[in-house]
Design a protein around this motif. Structure first.
Motif, PDB file in Angstrom:
ATOM      1  N   ARG A   1     -13.993  -2.516  -8.852  1.00 45.73           N
ATOM      2  CA  ARG A   1     -14.875  -3.509  -8.234  1.00 45.73           C
ATOM      3  C   ARG A   1     -16.063  -3.744  -9.172  1.00 45.73           C
ATOM      4  O   ARG A   1     -16.629  -2.783  -9.703  1.00 45.73           O
ATOM      5  N   GLU A   2     -16.409  -4.998  -9.367  1.00 48.78           N
ATOM      6  CA  GLU A   2     -17.506  -5.310 -10.290  1.00 48.78           C
ATOM      7  C   GLU A   2     -18.541  -6.217  -9.636  1.00 48.78           C
ATOM      8  O   GLU A   2     -18.204  -7.086  -8.817  1.00 48.78           O
ATOM      9  N   GLY A   3     -19.784  -6.019 -10.025  1.00 49.43           N
ATOM     10  CA  GLY A   3     -20.859  -6.876  -9.540  1.00 49.43           C
ATOM     11  C   GLY A   3     -20.765  -8.238 -10.201  1.00 49.43           C
ATOM     12  O   GLY A   3     -20.624  -8.333 -11.415  1.00 49.43           O
ATOM     13  N   VAL A   4     -20.837  -9.284  -9.403  1.00 50.89           N
ATOM     14  CA  VAL A   4     -20.723 -10.648  -9.904  1.00 50.89           C
ATOM     15  C   VAL A   4     -22.088 -11.316  -9.976  1.00 50.89           C
ATOM     16  O   VAL A   4     -22.491 -11.845 -11.009  1.00 50.89           O
TER      17      VAL A   4
ATOM     18  N   VAL B   1     -10.541 -10.440  -4.786  1.00 51.85           N
ATOM     19  CA  VAL B   1     -11.182 -10.452  -3.477  1.00 51.85           C
ATOM     20  C   VAL B   1     -12.682 -10.375  -3.716  1.00 51.85           C
ATOM     21  O   VAL B   1     -13.152  -9.491  -4.440  1.00 51.85           O
ATOM     22  N   TYR B   2     -13.404 -11.294  -3.123  1.00 52.08           N
ATOM     23  CA  TYR B   2     -14.852 -11.359  -3.297  1.00 52.08           C
ATOM     24  C   TYR B   2     -15.511 -10.794  -2.044  1.00 52.08           C
ATOM     25  O   TYR B   2     -15.224 -11.247  -0.927  1.00 52.08           O
ATOM     26  N   TYR B   3     -16.375  -9.829  -2.251  1.00 48.83           N
ATOM     27  CA  TYR B   3     -17.044  -9.145  -1.156  1.00 48.83           C
ATOM     28  C   TYR B   3     -18.532  -9.490  -1.150  1.00 48.83           C
ATOM     29  O   TYR B   3     -19.215  -9.314  -2.171  1.00 48.83           O
ATOM     30  N   CYS B   4     -19.004  -9.940  -0.018  1.00 48.71           N
ATOM     31  CA  CYS B   4     -20.442 -10.095   0.153  1.00 48.71           C
ATOM     32  C   CYS B   4     -21.048  -8.707   0.326  1.00 48.71           C
ATOM     33  O   CYS B   4     -20.475  -7.852   1.034  1.00 48.71           O
ATOM     34  N   SER B   5     -22.186  -8.484  -0.299  1.00 47.39           N
ATOM     35  CA  SER B   5     -22.775  -7.151  -0.336  1.00 47.39           C
ATOM     36  C   SER B   5     -24.280  -7.250  -0.140  1.00 47.39           C
ATOM     37  O   SER B   5     -24.913  -8.183  -0.628  1.00 47.39           O
ATOM     38  N   LEU B   6     -24.827  -6.261   0.547  1.00 47.35           N
ATOM     39  CA  LEU B   6     -26.260  -6.233   0.828  1.00 47.35           C
ATOM     40  C   LEU B   6     -26.795  -4.849   0.521  1.00 47.35           C
ATOM     41  O   LEU B   6     -26.216  -3.847   0.959  1.00 47.35           O
ATOM     42  N   ASP B   7     -27.866  -4.813  -0.240  1.00 46.65           N
ATOM     43  CA  ASP B   7     -28.472  -3.536  -0.581  1.00 46.65           C
ATOM     44  C   ASP B   7     -29.979  -3.724  -0.674  1.00 46.65           C
ATOM     45  O   ASP B   7     -30.457  -4.851  -0.791  1.00 46.65           O
ATOM     46  N   GLN B   8     -30.704  -2.631  -0.668  1.00 43.97           N
ATOM     47  CA  GLN B   8     -32.153  -2.726  -0.794  1.00 43.97           C
ATOM     48  C   GLN B   8     -32.595  -2.764  -2.253  1.00 43.97           C
ATOM     49  O   GLN B   8     -33.793  -2.725  -2.532  1.00 43.97           O
TER      50      GLN B   8
ATOM     51  N   ILE C   1     -28.914  -9.480  -2.038  1.00 45.16           N
ATOM     52  CA  ILE C   1     -27.647  -9.854  -1.404  1.00 45.16           C
ATOM     53  C   ILE C   1     -26.840 -10.639  -2.412  1.00 45.16           C
ATOM     54  O   ILE C   1     -27.395 -11.435  -3.177  1.00 45.16           O
ATOM     55  N   GLY C   2     -25.563 -10.391  -2.433  1.00 39.93           N
ATOM     56  CA  GLY C   2     -24.737 -11.071  -3.424  1.00 39.93           C
ATOM     57  C   GLY C   2     -23.284 -10.729  -3.279  1.00 39.93           C
ATOM     58  O   GLY C   2     -22.801 -10.483  -2.169  1.00 39.93           O
ATOM     59  N   TRP C   3     -22.601 -10.696  -4.427  1.00 39.72           N
ATOM     60  CA  TRP C   3     -21.152 -10.588  -4.431  1.00 39.72           C
ATOM     61  C   TRP C   3     -20.646  -9.578  -5.452  1.00 39.72           C
ATOM     62  O   TRP C   3     -21.120  -9.537  -6.590  1.00 39.72           O
ATOM     63  N   PHE C   4     -19.699  -8.788  -5.001  1.00 37.77           N
ATOM     64  CA  PHE C   4     -18.833  -8.015  -5.873  1.00 37.77           C
ATOM     65  C   PHE C   4     -17.456  -8.673  -5.797  1.00 37.77           C
ATOM     66  O   PHE C   4     -17.152  -9.401  -4.868  1.00 37.77           O
TER      67      PHE C   4
END
Length: 126
Positions: A45-48, A93-100, A34-37
């Motif tokens: 869009r980039e992974g932060v 814009v910072y997006y919270c993101s969830l992946d496996q 879990i984290g942020w793009f």
């Protein structure tokens, strides 16, 4: 239903700090990242940053290393992004993101991310 709810964005002067929060709910899998793009105007869009649930390891994009810190409160299912020494180029814009997997964050593969929050705007003025 998985829900990711961000908070904490806003306007700050260069050199200042902000803390983003993301409250996650509705997921049942044990291993996840879990984290942020982020997405700046006119840019991809980039992974932060992200944190892995299984081992607690963290990832940071080179552009934020040493300035941003990701942490989590597992009891609250909440992840935080402490952003210090902010620069105008952090505006996005910072997006919270969830992946496996952590790989979408590491390889900027935003199309591979399973779940997204609605985003929160961070504006850094010069």
């Amino acid at each position: 239903e998985v829900q990711l709810v961000e908070s904490g964005g806003g306007l700050v002067q260069a050199g200042g700090s902000l803390r983003l929060s993301c409250a996650a709910s509705g997921f049942t899998f044990d291993d996840y990242a879990i984290g942020w793009f982020r997405q700046a105007p006119g840019k991809e869009r980039e992974g932060v940053s992200c944190i892995s649930s299984s081992v607690g390891s963290t990832y940071y994009a080179d552009s934020v290393k040493g300035r941003f810190t990701i942490s989590s409160d597992n009891a609250k299912n909440t992840v935080y992004l402490e952003m210090n020494s902010l620069k105008p180029e952090d505006t996005a814009v910072y997006y919270c993101s969830l992946d496996q997997s952590i790989f979408p964050f590491v390889y900027n593969d935003w199309t591979g991310v399973d779940y997204w929050g609605k985003g929160t705007l961070v504006t850094v003025s010069s």
